[in-house]
Design an enzyme around this catalytic site. Structure first.
Site, PDB file in Angstrom:
ATOM      1  N   VAL A  12       0.687  -1.212   0.060  1.00  0.00           N
ATOM      2  CA  VAL A  12      -0.082  -0.116   0.047  1.00  0.00           C
ATOM      3  C   VAL A  12       0.817   1.302  -0.005  1.00  0.00           C
ATOM      4  O   VAL A  12       0.592   2.157  -0.824  1.00  0.00           O
ATOM      5  CB  VAL A  12      -1.154  -0.008   1.165  1.00  0.00           C
ATOM      6  N   GLY A  79       1.827  -1.818   9.169  1.00  0.00           N
ATOM      7  CA  GLY A  79       0.934  -2.973   9.975  1.00  0.00           C
ATOM      8  C   GLY A  79       1.050  -4.405   9.558  1.00  0.00           C
ATOM      9  O   GLY A  79       1.483  -4.512   8.378  1.00  0.00           O
ATOM     10  N   ARG A  88     -10.160 -11.148  13.792  1.00  0.00           N
ATOM     11  CA  ARG A  88      -9.791  -9.453  13.399  1.00  0.00           C
ATOM     12  C   ARG A  88      -9.400  -8.964  14.891  1.00  0.00           C
ATOM     13  O   ARG A  88      -8.397  -7.747  14.803  1.00  0.00           O
ATOM     14  CB  ARG A  88     -11.359  -8.970  13.127  1.00  0.00           C
ATOM     15  N   THR A 119      -3.974   2.047   7.366  1.00  0.00           N
ATOM     16  CA  THR A 119      -3.745   0.722   7.847  1.00  0.00           C
ATOM     17  C   THR A 119      -5.239   0.132   8.423  1.00  0.00           C
ATOM     18  O   THR A 119      -5.916   1.099   9.017  1.00  0.00           O
ATOM     19  CB  THR A 119      -2.624   0.780   9.099  1.00  0.00           C
ATOM     20  N   ASP A 123     -10.895   2.640  10.509  1.00  0.00           N
ATOM     21  CA  ASP A 123     -11.494   3.612  11.408  1.00  0.00           C
ATOM     22  C   ASP A 123     -11.006   3.452  13.061  1.00  0.00           C
ATOM     23  O   ASP A 123     -10.922   4.440  13.480  1.00  0.00           O
ATOM     24  CB  ASP A 123     -13.012   3.060  11.355  1.00  0.00           C
ATOM     25  N   ASP A 148     -14.121   2.268  -1.306  1.00  0.00           N
ATOM     26  CA  ASP A 148     -15.402   1.763  -1.786  1.00  0.00           C
ATOM     27  C   ASP A 148     -16.488   2.590  -2.398  1.00  0.00           C
ATOM     28  O   ASP A 148     -17.077   2.230  -3.177  1.00  0.00           O
ATOM     29  CB  ASP A 148     -16.030   1.306  -0.065  1.00  0.00           C
ATOM     30  N   THR A 149     -16.155   3.889  -2.134  1.00  0.00           N
ATOM     31  CA  THR A 149     -16.999   4.608  -3.094  1.00  0.00           C
ATOM     32  C   THR A 149     -16.511   4.877  -4.263  1.00  0.00           C
ATOM     33  O   THR A 149     -17.335   5.364  -5.120  1.00  0.00           O
ATOM     34  CB  THR A 149     -16.976   6.223  -2.245  1.00  0.00           C
ATOM     35  N   ARG A 151     -15.117   2.518  -6.078  1.00  0.00           N
ATOM     36  CA  ARG A 151     -15.672   1.002  -6.411  1.00  0.00           C
ATOM     37  C   ARG A 151     -17.064   1.382  -6.918  1.00  0.00           C
ATOM     38  O   ARG A 151     -17.581   0.948  -7.909  1.00  0.00           O
ATOM     39  CB  ARG A 151     -15.544   0.065  -5.620  1.00  0.00           C
ATOM     40  N   HIS A 175     -15.501   1.009   7.219  1.00  0.00           N
ATOM     41  CA  HIS A 175     -14.829   0.234   6.191  1.00  0.00           C
ATOM     42  C   HIS A 175     -14.734  -1.164   6.394  1.00  0.00           C
ATOM     43  O   HIS A 175     -13.916  -1.621   7.119  1.00  0.00           O
ATOM     44  CB  HIS A 175     -13.323   1.024   5.883  1.00  0.00           C
TER      45      HIS A 175
HETATM   46  P1  NAD Z   1       2.365  -4.978   3.742  1.00  0.00           P
HETATM   47  O1  NAD Z   1       2.634  -6.299   4.519  1.00  0.00           O
HETATM   48  O2  NAD Z   1       2.779  -5.175   2.084  1.00  0.00           O
HETATM   49  O3  NAD Z   1       3.289  -3.673   4.137  1.00  0.00           O
HETATM   50  C1  NAD Z   1       3.160  -3.381   5.655  1.00  0.00           C
HETATM   51  C2  NAD Z   1       4.672  -2.867   5.927  1.00  0.00           C
HETATM   52  O4  NAD Z   1       4.490  -2.192   7.294  1.00  0.00           O
HETATM   53  C3  NAD Z   1       5.888  -3.800   5.844  1.00  0.00           C
HETATM   54  O5  NAD Z   1       6.783  -3.327   4.798  1.00  0.00           O
HETATM   55  C4  NAD Z   1       6.327  -3.803   7.337  1.00  0.00           C
HETATM   56  O6  NAD Z   1       7.680  -3.858   7.326  1.00  0.00           O
HETATM   57  C5  NAD Z   1       5.840  -2.350   7.796  1.00  0.00           C
HETATM   58  N1  NAD Z   1       5.832  -2.199   9.247  1.00  0.00           N
HETATM   59  C6  NAD Z   1       5.124  -3.140   9.975  1.00  0.00           C
HETATM   60  N2  NAD Z   1       5.506  -2.647  11.154  1.00  0.00           N
HETATM   61  C7  NAD Z   1       6.287  -1.528  11.081  1.00  0.00           C
HETATM   62  C8  NAD Z   1       6.463  -0.646  12.204  1.00  0.00           C
HETATM   63  N3  NAD Z   1       6.573  -0.794  13.450  1.00  0.00           N
HETATM   64  N4  NAD Z   1       7.079   0.821  11.557  1.00  0.00           N
HETATM   65  C9  NAD Z   1       7.536   0.790  10.434  1.00  0.00           C
HETATM   66  N5  NAD Z   1       7.019  -0.309   9.560  1.00  0.00           N
HETATM   67  C10 NAD Z   1       6.401  -1.049   9.897  1.00  0.00           C
HETATM   68  O7  NAD Z   1       0.904  -4.660   3.844  1.00  0.00           O
HETATM   69  P2  NAD Z   1       0.320  -3.858   2.744  1.00  0.00           P
HETATM   70  O8  NAD Z   1      -0.770  -4.729   1.794  1.00  0.00           O
HETATM   71  O9  NAD Z   1       0.924  -2.769   2.338  1.00  0.00           O
HETATM   72  O10 NAD Z   1      -1.000  -3.191   3.715  1.00  0.00           O
HETATM   73  C11 NAD Z   1      -0.843  -2.184   4.633  1.00  0.00           C
HETATM   74  C12 NAD Z   1      -1.988  -2.020   5.557  1.00  0.00           C
HETATM   75  O11 NAD Z   1      -3.136  -1.159   4.776  1.00  0.00           O
HETATM   76  C13 NAD Z   1      -2.616  -3.229   6.021  1.00  0.00           C
HETATM   77  O12 NAD Z   1      -3.446  -3.012   7.408  1.00  0.00           O
HETATM   78  C14 NAD Z   1      -4.087  -3.321   5.055  1.00  0.00           C
HETATM   79  O13 NAD Z   1      -5.138  -4.105   5.486  1.00  0.00           O
HETATM   80  C15 NAD Z   1      -4.229  -1.882   4.786  1.00  0.00           C
HETATM   81  N6  NAD Z   1      -5.111  -1.537   3.619  1.00  0.00           N
HETATM   82  C16 NAD Z   1      -6.122  -0.669   3.769  1.00  0.00           C
HETATM   83  C17 NAD Z   1      -6.920  -0.371   2.804  1.00  0.00           C
HETATM   84  C18 NAD Z   1      -8.028   0.704   2.877  1.00  0.00           C
HETATM   85  O14 NAD Z   1      -8.771   0.848   1.993  1.00  0.00           O
HETATM   86  N7  NAD Z   1      -7.575   1.570   3.918  1.00  0.00           N
HETATM   87  C19 NAD Z   1      -6.714  -0.928   1.284  1.00  0.00           C
HETATM   88  C20 NAD Z   1      -5.608  -1.970   1.228  1.00  0.00           C
HETATM   89  C21 NAD Z   1      -4.859  -2.283   2.479  1.00  0.00           C
END
Ligand code: NAD
Length: 301
Positions: A12, A79, A88, A119, A123, A148-149, A151, A175
């Site tokens: 992300v 995260g 969850r 992350t 919310d 979502d909006t 989409r 969300h």
């Molecule tokens: P990912 O595993 O590819 O990347 C997460 C990154 O966070 C990793 O590089 C990890 O090293 C880093 N990290 C973990 N702990 C850390 C810390 N303490 N300090 C610094 N970096 C740290 O995951 P992703 O696919 O990029 O997803 C990230 C988040 O975004 C997830 O929670 C996912 O559910 C969320 N997400 C949200 C939406 C949305 O609509 N809001 C959409 C897609 C994903």
């Protein structure tokens, strides 16, 4: 000079960075921070090699928390994702610990800008950010139901063969599974969407929106391009002070909760939340979403 710091440079975070690089934005400095320092160095090199073809010059580098000092926006995408067999609640507890360590570091700096949170559960993570940082709620924005909006607008546009830009419809609430579309305020062009589509069509679209993330995750493991572009859109609304109405996650003081609602976004963050006029059925759906979020909020500490 506009400066953005990304904390969490996984799928992300890097989709957001790539989207910023490919659009004409006001960002002049982009700092990458992750637990995996080597990754941020590699990512910065990779992005810098594309600068020759980018619409504007951005100074991109792997950084440290001290770089947060004079940042305009800190976007947290760090995260964990939910793993097989993990609830969850397990995920929330782990991401709460991640956020405590990150915001503790930022609190030591002189950061006075805007927090942008992606992350999940977004919310709850936005609420946690507001509480840990002690920032005013206007300066902590979650990506909320913006994806979502987007989409929803895409699917309505496809169905009616019109540009999604002319579709004014929103997904609001959590969300997550309890999000919903208040169809009573959905408009295409100048007319209510109810004039163009049957109730079955509308239900099918709302369900496709709700299940989109599951479908993508089933097929490719994660979703990231769409959210990267949403984060860029919010960044532009802030840096351009463009006063756009976006369905971001915002703070409802009465409920002590963050959830997705349309809000006016400007250079100071959230200028105003737009509480929609809801039918009784829609109000019940929003109340349900709020109750679900409250239960999560009461369980993570
Ligand atoms: P990912 O595993 O590819 O990347 C997460 C990154 O966070 C990793 O590089 C990890 O090293 C880093 N990290 C973990 N702990 C850390 C810390 N303490 N300090 C610094 N970096 C740290 O995951 P992703 O696919 O990029 O997803 C990230 C988040 O975004 C997830 O929670 C996912 O559910 C969320 N997400 C949200 C939406 C949305 O609509 N809001 C959409 C897609 C994903």
């Amino acid at each position: 000079m506009s400066k953005v710091v990304i904390i969490g440079c996984g799928n992300v975070g890097m989709s957001y960075a790539y989207s910023l690089l490919n659009q004409r934005t006001k960002v002049e400095e982009l700092i990458l921070i992750d637990l995996n320092k080597d990754r941020t160095i590699g990512e910065a090199m990779d992005l810098n090699h594309g600068l020759a073809f980018a619409p504007s010059k951005i100074n991109i580098k792997a950084g440290e928390y001290s770089d947060c000092n004079n940042a305009d926006i800190i976007c947290i995408c760090a995260g964990r994702n939910q793993e097989v067999g993990e609830t969850r609640l397990d995920l929330i507890k782990k991401n709460y610990e991640v956020f405590k360590s990150i915001i503790n570091e930022i609190n030591k700096t002189n950061f006075k800008g805007i927090y942008l949170i992606a992350t999940n559960p977004v919310d709850i993570m936005s609420l946690i950010t507001m509480k840990l940082s002690k920032f005013p709620s206007s300066k902590v924005i979650g990506s909320g139901t913006m994806l979502d909006t987007a989409r929803l607008r895409y699917l309505i546009g496809e169905k009616l063969d019109v540009n999604p830009k002319n579709v004014h419809a929103y997904v609001i609430g959590e969300h997550g599974d309890s999000e919903f579309v208040p169809w009573s305020s959905a408009i295409v062009g100048l007319r209510s969407v109810n004039e163009y589509m049957s109730k079955e069509d509308l239900n099918k679209i709302a369900s496709d929106v709700r299940n989109a993330a599951y479908q993508i995750i089933n097929k490719k493991g994660a979703t990231y391009y769409g959210i990267g572009m949403c984060l860029t859109r919010i960044t532009n609304a802030i840096l351009d002070n463009d006063k756009s109405i976006l369905t971001v996650s915002v703070y409802d003081e009465k409920q002590d909760l963050y959830y997705g609602m349309p809000a006016v976004v400007d250079k100071k963050g959230i200028r105003e939340i737009i509480y929609l006029k809801l039918t009784d059925e829609e109000r019940n759906k929003l109340d349900n979403s709020i109750e679900i979020l409250k239960k999560i909020r009461n369980s993570y500490e």
